[in-house]
Write an enzyme that holds these catalytic residues in place. Sequence first.
Site, short mmCIF file in Angstrom:
data_model
loop_
_atom_site.label_atom_id
_atom_site.label_comp_id
_atom_site.label_asym_id
_atom_site.label_seq_id
_atom_site.Cartn_x
_atom_site.Cartn_y
_atom_site.Cartn_z
N GLU A 254 0.98 -1.30 -0.03
CA GLU A 254 0.02 0.23 -0.06
C GLU A 254 0.69 1.30 -0.06
O GLU A 254 1.78 1.26 0.69
CB GLU A 254 -0.95 0.01 1.14
N MET A 416 0.64 -2.58 8.56
CA MET A 416 -0.02 -2.68 7.45
C MET A 416 -1.24 -3.87 7.57
O MET A 416 -0.56 -5.06 7.63
CB MET A 416 0.93 -3.06 6.43
N GLU A 451 -5.82 -2.62 12.60
CA GLU A 451 -5.39 -3.34 11.37
C GLU A 451 -6.65 -4.42 11.39
O GLU A 451 -6.99 -4.89 10.20
CB GLU A 451 -4.15 -4.03 11.68
N HIS A 454 -9.74 -3.18 9.64
CA HIS A 454 -9.32 -3.08 8.08
C HIS A 454 -9.61 -4.70 7.19
O HIS A 454 -10.11 -4.50 6.25
CB HIS A 454 -8.01 -2.85 7.71
N GLU A 473 -9.24 4.64 6.38
CA GLU A 473 -8.59 5.09 7.64
C GLU A 473 -9.15 5.79 8.75
O GLU A 473 -9.07 5.40 9.92
CB GLU A 473 -7.21 6.03 7.10
ZN LIG Z 1 -5.06 1.75 8.40
#
Ligand SMILES: [Zn+2]
Length: 1012
Positions: A254, A416, A451, A454, A473
């Site tokens: 990313e 990530m 994380e 996500h 985000e």
């Molecule tokens: Zn994030």
Amino acid sequence: MLFRAACLCSARIRAPEPVLRGHGRSYGSRYFLWERESRLARPVPVDIRVSVTVQQILSQSGNQRRHFSSWPSVREKLLSVRQASVLRYRIPFTLFSELCSLSTAYTQSGAPSEKHTGNMPTCEPFERLPKSVVPRHYELLLQPNLKTFVFHGKETVQVEVKEPTDKIVLNALDLSIKQAEYVCADGSLKPVSVVLSAENETLTLCFSSALPVGEGKLTLVFTGELNDKMKGFYRSKYTSPSGEERYAGVTQFEATDARRCFPCWDEPALKATFDIALRVPLKKVALSNMPVVSERELTPEEGRALVVEGGGKDEGEGGGGGGEEMQLRELRFSRTPVMSTYLVAVVVGEFDSIETKSGDGVLVRVYTPVGKAEQGQFALDVASKVLPYYKDYFQIAYPLPKIDLIAIADFSAGAMENWGLVTYRETCLLVDPENTSAVRKQWIALVVGHELAHQWFGNLVTMEWWTHLWLNEGYASFVEFLCVEHLFPEYDIWTQFVTETYIRALELDCLKNSHPIEVPVGHPSEIDEIFDDISYNKGASVIRMLHRYIGDEDFRRGMNTYLTRHQYGNTFTEDLWAALEEASCKPVGAVMSTWTKQMGFPTVRVAEQCQEGPSRRRLTLVQHKFCADGSTKGDSPLWMVPLTFSTSKCPDKVAHQMVLEGRTADVVLENVSNDEWVKVNPGTVGFYRTQYPSEMLAQFVPAIRDRSLPPLDRLGLLDDLFALVQAGQTPTVEVLRLMEAFGAEEDNFTVWSSISNCLGKLGVLLSHTDFQPLFYAYGRRLLGNVAARLGWDQRPDESHLDTLLRSLVLGRLGWYGDEGTIAEANRRFKSHASGEKLIPADLRAPVYKLVLSSGDQTTYDTMLKLYREADLHEEKDRISRALGAIKDEALLKRVLEFAMSDEVRSQDTVFVIISVAMTKVGRELAWSFLRENWQVLLERYQGGFLIARLVKSTTENFASEEKAQELEAFFREHPSPGTERTVQQSVETIRLNAAWLQRDKDAIHSYLSSVA
Ligand SMILES: [Zn+2]
């Protein structure tokens, strides 16, 4: 990431007919245009909305200008809106091709073949990949060599040719292509040309005739370097337990670096499935998104096959340079769900691990450096509880059979969210009970929560384009708090949200050089720059405001609708609003688009308060955009502001709520007597500043003193007032007085961190005067009581927040020159350094700084020794980020050299330099150092957010016009894509500081003298 002017409200965007929107803007020297075409699901005539800045059009001359003017819709408006910054118009779809040729014509203006005069910018197009050929499935084989840092790869991509074309365009960067072949029903085709464009980061394969519509397979053989830039497929250095230096191969894709590892359609909306295979040395751990399905040892010939196919020498490049490493095995991982390329991940190296099953049956593993498996225990506990929590919250199970969390030694971000294989900086995952501080543990819980959020929000449902990055985000940054609140109620984490997230966003977003949450981005360097406090912190703050506005129940229901409806797909911001609107029956889209499409936020000013009889209070409210320089314009944009009120009868409850839509509104509160206070924005949830008339403000002071006003309201009052001070709307002396009202009795950590934030900013400002000692004395008086209450030693029954507060207060008190505190810090450090009695982890950061600030060469050497001996990365960080506290100039220069040395990882270098920039004496040194080493730094980071962070922190504390110009001049001569906005923000902040200093310096001086 810039976008402004008139907002398109979501009601219009979600009009019945599909809408195609385009934005054009010039940013630095770049121009781009793209379309929002995935909405074109149905073959019906559509309108296109296009934005082009007026400047862009007016800056054109000759042919280019005529092109724009020949376009009817533009010509009509061009004259009347000359003053506007952006033009918007709707044109029939039939004109779209004209628009495209127009943009091409426009972009060609910078081509060397075309003559042009004047200051026309060099324009270079950014275009998304053509959709004529799209990927469906990748079979990807990678063979990294951890000794030579070369990797070989082979992929076969099942593609669909959607319209006849003789070209396949995909992304690739820093790869060399060894073989390319396309196979379809008609047979096998070799491309007539294979062109890599480093500038566009693309690989273009041209064929002699058009490829037939339908399915085909593209096979590519390629090689690349395991680089040291922490992006793409890179090498991460670690020390083996035997002290040997070794490397792991790690990916970080990313936003747009998957293309550095394998040629791919590297856009979030071009989802596909992946079968990944790795060829690695026998003893190495190898991981990818999915579990292993098969594993076998390779014969030496098989081990060399891919190397030979790629045209490499068959010696030394096979497995790893010799001996045991020559023996390879191949691991095949099961097929991934349909997913975006930026979420693909592989890791190869030496790791230990611990594992468990989450309550809902998912295999959870934490991978740590060898010999440190127990340091993964905390994260393992958190992760295995978070998965069932989210499953319950979203009403959707985690879709993969396993999730791995792995600590990577060299890692540029914090973590990530690769699907099923989340990578972390060591300091964001590992907990050593002896050496990890409470605040770090809390941080790790938040990062793990972030994380894992996500995995649903981002991975299962993904933004259509990076413009909507904030959705990922902002949302994850909000939900991480929900989940930590659930797991660790003792952290009182929501109060910390306000100081850590909300206030930071307000501080950045009041600048002229801020940007809206939703911002058009194109080229990768622009995408890097939007990983900033606006996307994360403002995003999270406005979602928190929305959560309060519609309530938790509707919020959950709407989230479930959104995730279910769009699973394995891509979305626009409006899709989330639509789902939440359905769940809540409130105008979510209309309200929220004023917050996401407009830059900045309003001040809600209580223009008048009027007591009508014994128990009715009438307030007149007015909204204006809040600007850091204090300017107010009558025609500033409007927000739809969800407003709430509380009163002294029930300080914790919302007494009234409404949405302020226009410029001004009246509100009547019942059951409020003359002597009671009324507060706007209880809990500090709404994303706006509040300005009270002085008589209202005075009513709060007793409630601050006796703490009947809740903590978040106390800190909200202070922080709003401080913002008004910085903007020149209130004298600084007012805030100095208010802080004294807090001083004696305040016991809340979060309120103190807000006071500390204000003190820090004042301290920086006054470091440009000769009366800083007076301010330090003021600070010592303010902090004296609370420091005495807390003492140095932790009590067995004390709260988590008191532990955090001690470190904050002692650190600041010592920084302000309190002799007792400095002496105690030195005493404790002495026995710490000799190994006699270790300082608890929570106190080390402030102690290190205090000891260094009063220290000499010997102190510095002792610190370096401790640094070299430290095993835990967190401890190394603590020491290296304290080094800048030392006052001796010669030693500070050594700190800067140390920052660039091999002893400090690139990921940490910037923070060491920043530590130097934080003091009066170090500021100038760090700025000179940055200029002298600019090329080296650029080369080292190749853009990215670390360098943006470095520029911001090294420069924004200056306070003179001269410095502002120095900065502008330097970056004019040394442009660097990806830091343009940061530089503009710094320059603006410097000018604001200068104005503030000029305005209030004398009054502050006489106030501080009078109370000294
Ligand atoms: Zn994030």
